[in-house]
Write an enzyme that holds these catalytic residues in place. Structure first.
Site, short mmCIF file in Angstrom:
data_model
loop_
_atom_site.label_atom_id
_atom_site.label_comp_id
_atom_site.label_asym_id
_atom_site.label_seq_id
_atom_site.Cartn_x
_atom_site.Cartn_y
_atom_site.Cartn_z
N ARG A 204 0.81 -1.23 0.00
CA ARG A 204 0.00 0.00 0.00
C ARG A 204 0.84 1.27 0.00
O ARG A 204 0.41 2.33 0.42
CB ARG A 204 -0.98 0.03 1.17
CG ARG A 204 -2.00 -1.07 1.10
CD ARG A 204 -3.23 -0.74 1.91
NE ARG A 204 -4.15 -1.85 1.84
CZ ARG A 204 -4.16 -2.86 2.69
NH1 ARG A 204 -3.29 -2.89 3.68
NH2 ARG A 204 -5.04 -3.82 2.54
N LYS B 184 2.32 11.97 -10.06
CA LYS B 184 1.43 11.15 -10.90
C LYS B 184 2.21 9.92 -11.37
O LYS B 184 3.27 10.04 -11.98
CB LYS B 184 0.98 11.93 -12.13
CG LYS B 184 -0.16 12.89 -11.87
CD LYS B 184 -0.69 13.40 -13.21
CE LYS B 184 -1.77 14.42 -12.99
NZ LYS B 184 -2.21 15.02 -14.27
N GLU C 121 8.11 19.57 -23.74
CA GLU C 121 7.48 19.84 -22.43
C GLU C 121 7.99 21.17 -21.86
O GLU C 121 7.24 21.88 -21.17
CB GLU C 121 7.74 18.71 -21.43
CG GLU C 121 7.17 17.35 -21.83
CD GLU C 121 5.64 17.23 -21.70
OE1 GLU C 121 4.98 18.19 -21.24
OE2 GLU C 121 5.12 16.15 -22.07
N LYS D 116 6.89 23.41 -12.80
CA LYS D 116 6.09 22.20 -12.51
C LYS D 116 5.76 22.16 -11.01
O LYS D 116 4.61 21.88 -10.61
CB LYS D 116 6.88 20.96 -12.94
CG LYS D 116 6.22 19.63 -12.59
CD LYS D 116 5.19 19.20 -13.59
CE LYS D 116 4.28 18.09 -13.09
NZ LYS D 116 4.48 16.81 -13.67
N GLU E 61 -5.10 17.97 -9.17
CA GLU E 61 -5.70 18.41 -10.44
C GLU E 61 -7.20 18.71 -10.30
O GLU E 61 -8.02 18.24 -11.08
CB GLU E 61 -5.45 17.38 -11.55
CG GLU E 61 -5.58 18.00 -12.93
CD GLU E 61 -5.12 17.09 -14.07
OE1 GLU E 61 -4.02 16.52 -13.99
OE2 GLU E 61 -5.88 16.97 -15.02
N ARG F 58 -3.82 22.52 -12.24
CA ARG F 58 -2.83 21.53 -12.69
C ARG F 58 -3.17 21.04 -14.10
O ARG F 58 -2.29 20.60 -14.84
CB ARG F 58 -2.76 20.35 -11.71
CG ARG F 58 -1.68 19.33 -12.11
CD ARG F 58 -1.28 18.39 -11.00
NE ARG F 58 -0.29 17.45 -11.49
CZ ARG F 58 0.41 16.63 -10.74
NH1 ARG F 58 0.23 16.63 -9.43
NH2 ARG F 58 1.30 15.80 -11.26
N ASN G 280 -1.72 19.95 -19.05
CA ASN G 280 -2.18 19.07 -20.14
C ASN G 280 -2.27 19.80 -21.47
O ASN G 280 -2.82 19.26 -22.43
CB ASN G 280 -3.54 18.46 -19.79
CG ASN G 280 -3.45 17.58 -18.57
OD1 ASN G 280 -2.44 16.92 -18.37
ND2 ASN G 280 -4.48 17.60 -17.74
N HIS H 258 -1.89 17.92 -24.61
CA HIS H 258 -1.88 16.49 -24.29
C HIS H 258 -3.15 15.75 -24.68
O HIS H 258 -3.11 14.54 -24.88
CB HIS H 258 -1.58 16.29 -22.80
CG HIS H 258 -0.12 16.45 -22.48
ND1 HIS H 258 0.56 17.63 -22.68
CD2 HIS H 258 0.80 15.57 -21.99
CE1 HIS H 258 1.83 17.48 -22.33
NE2 HIS H 258 2.00 16.23 -21.90
N HIS I 87 -2.43 12.51 -26.63
CA HIS I 87 -2.79 11.16 -26.17
C HIS I 87 -3.60 10.43 -27.23
O HIS I 87 -3.46 9.20 -27.39
CB HIS I 87 -3.54 11.23 -24.84
CG HIS I 87 -2.65 11.55 -23.68
ND1 HIS I 87 -3.13 11.88 -22.44
CD2 HIS I 87 -1.30 11.59 -23.58
CE1 HIS I 87 -2.12 12.11 -21.62
NE2 HIS I 87 -1.00 11.95 -22.29
N HIS J 295 6.28 10.53 -27.29
CA HIS J 295 5.37 11.39 -26.51
C HIS J 295 5.60 12.89 -26.79
O HIS J 295 4.66 13.62 -27.10
CB HIS J 295 5.50 11.08 -25.03
CG HIS J 295 4.61 11.94 -24.17
ND1 HIS J 295 3.23 11.88 -24.24
CD2 HIS J 295 4.89 12.90 -23.25
CE1 HIS J 295 2.70 12.75 -23.40
NE2 HIS J 295 3.68 13.38 -22.78
N1 GLY Z 1 2.23 15.64 -16.54
C1 GLY Z 1 1.09 16.35 -16.12
C2 GLY Z 1 0.99 16.43 -14.63
O1 GLY Z 1 1.90 16.06 -13.94
O2 GLY Z 1 -0.03 16.86 -14.13
#
Ligand code: GLY
Length: 386
Positions: free
Chosen positions: A141, A163, A205, A247, A257, A261, A265, A268, A272, A289
């Protein structure tokens, strides 16, 4: 500040030399950690981890691509600090960013009896750090996680912010967790062995960060692009530190998010879909990517221009900078628009069937819009076709 179980807050500073390491702090309501950025930092991995997470055992989960080079250096540093590490390497590719790979990692951790307080050090590009990070979130966990990103993309994005997760056949990153690291250690020297194509992907990025938050970073990147592409150590250190700071600031403002946050994206949702459409494309002809993000940022900016929210001049500047960075600005092998639209609707950011897009207003400012009519999004897709 209270610490979460298995997430010790740093209790003491490293020695004087290490204390001088350029550091970005990520301060969250229940957890804080440092991102250390310095050429040569990899040799300090062992002491830095041990300073925060002392334990006899640790696991070093490596990207196969760097196992015999920087991986060995990392394992030696961990041993030098007194750890008995489990060292395991895994091949990485988008199809291998899967639950099967997580199961294989968990089975190594189980076989080696990795304990709740044993740090898991995830070292590699974004695919490896996302996958091993998810294994760290699941094992017992949650065990403490240390990120050692080895690509520009993972240094400025994937390794910071917690993430972690993997793909499903139905889409990218559909299974995952928020599991913040206890330390991120970045050694720009490891980029010397990174293929140029991957360096360029990381730049996508960085350009994204400049567009969503920082016009000065945009100017700096444009003026220093050649130094960055030549891996000038001073330029790399500055580029990485400034991008990590952006970041970190976004994550600190909105860890889970709930709002801003999502600005990360930008590009993205398109990217994606591009990536999800190429599951049966041979590896050598796939967009990586960062390349898909470059195309996605152009599509999103075109959409903003079509909707009269951004200037045509901004789109031209974006295309020119991405082109100088060696990133694709037109796509010659995109799936049909209807298929891409279908894949966009599977994106995890869709809410009540509405596609949530991040659209730029100008360099340094973006907005969230989930009400763009489908026909405009289709036009944006068509605009990036070669
Ligand atoms: N890569 C997008 C984020 O970390 O929210």
């Amino acid at each position: 500040m209270p610490a979460l179980p298995n997430h010790p807050v740093p209790v003491q500073r490293p020695d004087a030399m290490l204390a001088a390491m350029p550091t970005v702090e990520v301060i969250l309501p229940h957890h804080r950690y440092e991102v250390l950025i310095q050429c040569g930092a990899l040799d300090q991995l062992g002491p830095q981890v041990h300073d925060r997470l002392p334990h006899r055992r640790c696991a070093l989960i490596l990207d196969q691509a760097i196992a015999t080079t920087h991986g060995r250096q990392a394992a030696d540093s961990l041993r030098g600090a007194g750890y008995e590490p489990l060292v395991a390497d895994f091949a990485t590719s988008e199809p291998l960013k899967s639950l099967d790979t997580v199961a294989a990692m968990l089975s190594k951790l189980a076989g080696d009896r990795i304990e709740r307080k044993s740090p898991l050090v995830a070292m590699g590009g974004g695919i490896l750090t996302d996958t091993a990070g998810f294994a760290a979130a699941c094992w017992l966990r949650g065990v403490p996680l240390v990120m050692v990103p080895t690509t520009l993309l993972s240094m400025v994005d994937a390794a910071v912010g917690g993430k972690v997760g993997v793909n499903l056949p139905q889409g990218k990153n559909l299974v995952g967790a928020f599991h913040q690291p206890s330390l991120v250690l970045i050694d720009p020297n490891v980029l010397a062995t990174l293929p140029q194509r991957e360096l360029r992907c990381g730049l996508a990025e960085c350009i994204k960060h400049a567009i969503i938050r920082d016009p000065d970073l945009w100017t700096w990147t444009s003026e220093n692009l050649e130094r960055v592409l030549a891996l000038d150590p001073g330029a790399m250190q500055t580029l990485i530190a400034r991008n990590v700071a952006i970041k970190a600031a976004v994550v600190m403002a909105d860890e889970r998010e709930a709002g801003e946050r999502a600005h990360l994206n930008f590009g993205h949702t398109f990217a994606h879909a591009i990536e999800a459409a190429q599951t049966s494309t041979p590896d050598e002809s796939r967009y990586h990517h960062g390349e898909a993000v470059a195309l996605g940022m152009i599509a999103a900016t075109t959409l903003a221009v079509l909707l009269d929210r951004a200037d045509r001049g901004m789109l031209d500047e974006l295309i020119a900078l991405l082109d100088r960075a060696g990133l694709p600005v037109r796509a010659d092998n995109l799936a049909p628009t209807a298929r891409l639209m279908e894949l966009m609707k599977l994106d995890k950011k869709v809410s009540d069937d509405r596609i949530r897009l991040i659209l730029p207003r100008c360099i340094g400012e973006v907005e969230i819009d989930d009400s763009v009519p489908t026909r405009w999004i289709e036009r944006a897709w068509d605009s990036i076709r070669a």
